[in-house]
Design a protein around this motif. Structure first.
Motif, PDB file in Angstrom:
ATOM      1  N   ARG B  60     -15.832 -19.798 -33.927  1.00  9.81           N
ATOM      2  CA  ARG B  60     -16.985 -19.927 -34.815  1.00  9.81           C
ATOM      3  C   ARG B  60     -18.310 -19.717 -34.095  1.00  9.81           C
ATOM      4  N   GLU B  61     -18.410 -20.170 -32.853  1.00 11.94           N
ATOM      5  CA  GLU B  61     -19.694 -20.071 -32.142  1.00 11.94           C
ATOM      6  C   GLU B  61     -20.133 -18.623 -31.933  1.00 11.94           C
ATOM      7  N   ALA B  63     -19.361 -16.227 -34.218  1.00 13.58           N
ATOM      8  CA  ALA B  63     -19.159 -15.516 -35.484  1.00 13.58           C
ATOM      9  C   ALA B  63     -20.442 -14.854 -35.999  1.00 13.58           C
ATOM     10  N   PHE B  64     -21.589 -15.547 -35.892  1.00 15.11           N
ATOM     11  CA  PHE B  64     -22.822 -14.915 -36.378  1.00 15.11           C
ATOM     12  C   PHE B  64     -23.155 -13.681 -35.550  1.00 15.11           C
ATOM     13  N   ASP B  65     -23.109 -13.826 -34.222  1.00 15.17           N
ATOM     14  CA  ASP B  65     -23.434 -12.676 -33.379  1.00 15.17           C
ATOM     15  C   ASP B  65     -22.513 -11.498 -33.691  1.00 15.17           C
ATOM     16  N   LEU B  67     -20.708 -10.910 -36.513  1.00 13.05           N
ATOM     17  CA  LEU B  67     -20.954 -10.378 -37.864  1.00 13.05           C
ATOM     18  C   LEU B  67     -22.225  -9.534 -37.870  1.00 13.05           C
ATOM     19  N   LEU B  68     -23.235  -9.981 -37.106  1.00 12.44           N
ATOM     20  CA  LEU B  68     -24.461  -9.187 -36.995  1.00 12.44           C
ATOM     21  C   LEU B  68     -24.176  -7.860 -36.278  1.00 12.44           C
ATOM     22  N   GLN B  71     -22.747  -5.645 -38.783  1.00  8.70           N
ATOM     23  CA  GLN B  71     -23.764  -5.224 -39.757  1.00  8.70           C
ATOM     24  C   GLN B  71     -24.642  -4.120 -39.169  1.00  8.70           C
ATOM     25  N   VAL B  82     -14.198 -10.947 -44.211  1.00  2.77           N
ATOM     26  CA  VAL B  82     -14.404 -11.965 -43.175  1.00  2.77           C
ATOM     27  C   VAL B  82     -13.856 -13.268 -43.731  1.00  2.77           C
ATOM     28  N   LEU B  83     -12.944 -13.898 -42.996  1.00  6.92           N
ATOM     29  CA  LEU B  83     -12.335 -15.143 -43.476  1.00  6.92           C
ATOM     30  C   LEU B  83     -13.159 -16.346 -43.026  1.00  6.92           C
ATOM     31  N   ASP B  84     -13.099 -17.407 -43.798  1.00  2.00           N
ATOM     32  CA  ASP B  84     -13.781 -18.643 -43.411  1.00  2.00           C
ATOM     33  C   ASP B  84     -13.193 -19.167 -42.098  1.00  2.00           C
ATOM     34  N   VAL B 131     -12.687 -17.374 -36.627  1.00  3.73           N
ATOM     35  CA  VAL B 131     -13.173 -16.571 -37.750  1.00  3.73           C
ATOM     36  C   VAL B 131     -12.576 -15.170 -37.615  1.00  3.73           C
ATOM     37  N   ARG B 175     -24.849 -11.950 -28.381  1.00  5.77           N
ATOM     38  CA  ARG B 175     -24.067 -11.827 -27.144  1.00  5.77           C
ATOM     39  C   ARG B 175     -23.178 -10.599 -27.120  1.00  5.77           C
TER      40      ARG B 175
END
Lengths: 281, 281
Positions: B60-61, B63-65, B67-68, B71, B82-84, B131, B175
């Motif tokens: 999870r830590e 996941a944002f990087d 997914l970005l 994108q 993308v799964l929870d 994730v 990252r």
């Protein structure tokens, strides 16, 4: 909230006594500079041919959930750019600053609107990790509609587009859930297919409609009383056609109550340097 | 790493002594059940007409990087789902389980390949917040190319597609940074325009090529020695045409060294229930 969302007549409140003319021939950069100097007005009709964007900035802790919300709901939330945490400088608008270049902002705490202002520099300084999302806007396909001979009544009348809360559920993601907000344009039966086809060429700015016809079917009780923007102009025989709308993130803020958020005020968009035509697939 | 990535001859290693025939007429569900039982083989040529997906799962830590990163790099990393965090059940494949239904997985620690296995249930159980990202695969537009009379040599020969590291820089995100991995197909000069047009109809599975012609221009020294997959078959007059490839996330794992990651092994994809044609725009 209606007073913040309606009234797109170009009344300018210029804090420095300058009254630049902002119209279709203004460049995006000139318009951003005017907004930076304090001009407050809706952006419809300004800088024709360049994409305008919806904005939402959230603390880093909400960024994955919200980016996932946009990924799962690309019709209302088509991403144009996501900025790194703390970065206020979009790449899709040269020399721009997201803290000053939008004419009017809304500040949210726990899902409640707590402030409306034309500059967020001070507020931004108190939050060091805001992640800014720029989301496509249906203004981008309105000119192609008009070029194809499909009248867009609210533009002809100098009004803001009517927008409505609906019963259409967005797919939830983490802490974000919402119903969809839609924009509406009345279109003659013989041009609906063309409007679908033309807007469908622009998937990254909401694309084809999500609903054609009966407003009740998506939970809109009264077309003449939009939740955002100005009342619609419907000509004889017009069928209401509904497109997913970039105000949906603000509905998600109200529904999901993140601790903090900043958005644009509806109709007061961020002007990018990206030509509308570059979104056509 | 070559031995893991090449060799797509349908050699089956069935741990339970069952030898199902997996071919173009197998359904995605039948194929996933075979892989769940322990069959290990590449997935090209199986379940024709249904989309296959690249997979990467990250804590999870990250996941944002990540997914970005996807994108900002939609050509190599078009997201299908993308799964929870912690959820191993993709919605794009009924009854599926991401921990068992891919024929072969790779496990990474700090950018190093530490394990290759056909079931990650035990590994998953030690990480409660993974994730999972499912990313489009160019196999989806190969059948439309063939239907248009454009030969796809590696399929005709029963080989895996050749894939190459390049000098094309992806846009970094947090990252994650990487160069792009590409797949290559040799195409006759009179059909390149058609191949571009047809694959361009499928933007969510890599879309149109990123490079046509001279491999040296994107840092590929020797076409006959791909970094992943099998050596290419080039017919007289063929021009090499390069598409962005969903192995790019594995290059990003090697370059960016997240503490932990699981991916599919190249060529050993996740079979979805989504018809290929649904990706056509």
């Amino acid at each position: 909230m209606g007073s913040l969302m309606s009234g797109v007549a170009p009344v300018e409140h210029n804090t420095q006594g300058i009254a630049p003319v902002l119209d279709a021939n203004t460049t995006p950069q000139e318009a951003r500079e005017a907004f930076r100097r304090g001009v407050v007005r809706p952006t419809c009709g300004i800088a024709r041919g360049f994409a305008q964007a919806n904005m939402i900035a959230l603390p880093r802790e909400y960024a994955f959930d919200f980016l996932l919300f946009t990924q799962r709901n690309p019709k209302p939330c088509p991403i144009l750019e996501v900025l790194d945490p703390g970065n206020p400088k979009p790449s899709i608008a040269a020399g721009s600053d997201i803290r000053t270049d939008i004419p009017l902002y809304r500040v949210w705490e726990h899902g409640e609107l707590v402030d409306t202002c034309s500059d967020i520099t001070d507020i931004w300084a108190r939050h060091d990790d805001l992640v800014t999302f720029l989301i496509g806007c249906s203004f981008t396909f309105e000119f192609p509609l008009m070029e194809a001979g499909i009248p867009v009544h609210h533009i002809e009348a100098g009004r803001n587009v009517p927008m409505y809360d609906t019963s259409i559920a967005c797919k939830p993601a983490g802490r974000f859930s919402s119903t969809m907000v839609v924009s509406m344009r009345g279109i003659q039966p013989d041009r609906i297919a063309d409007a679908v086809r033309i807007s469908g060429y622009y998937p990254s700015v909401h694309g084809a409609p999500v609903w054609v016809g009966e407003p009740e079917g998506i939970g809109i009780p009264d077309l003449q009383h939009p939740d955002y923007g100005d009342p619609p102009i419907m000509k004889d025989g017009d069928i209401p056609v509904f497109w997913a709308c970039g105000v949906t993130p603000q509905a998600a803020v109200m529904a999901s109550q993140p601790s903090f958020a900043i958005t644009h005020a509806p109709g007061h968009m961020f002007l990018t340097d990206i030509p509308d035509r570059s979104f056509m697939v």
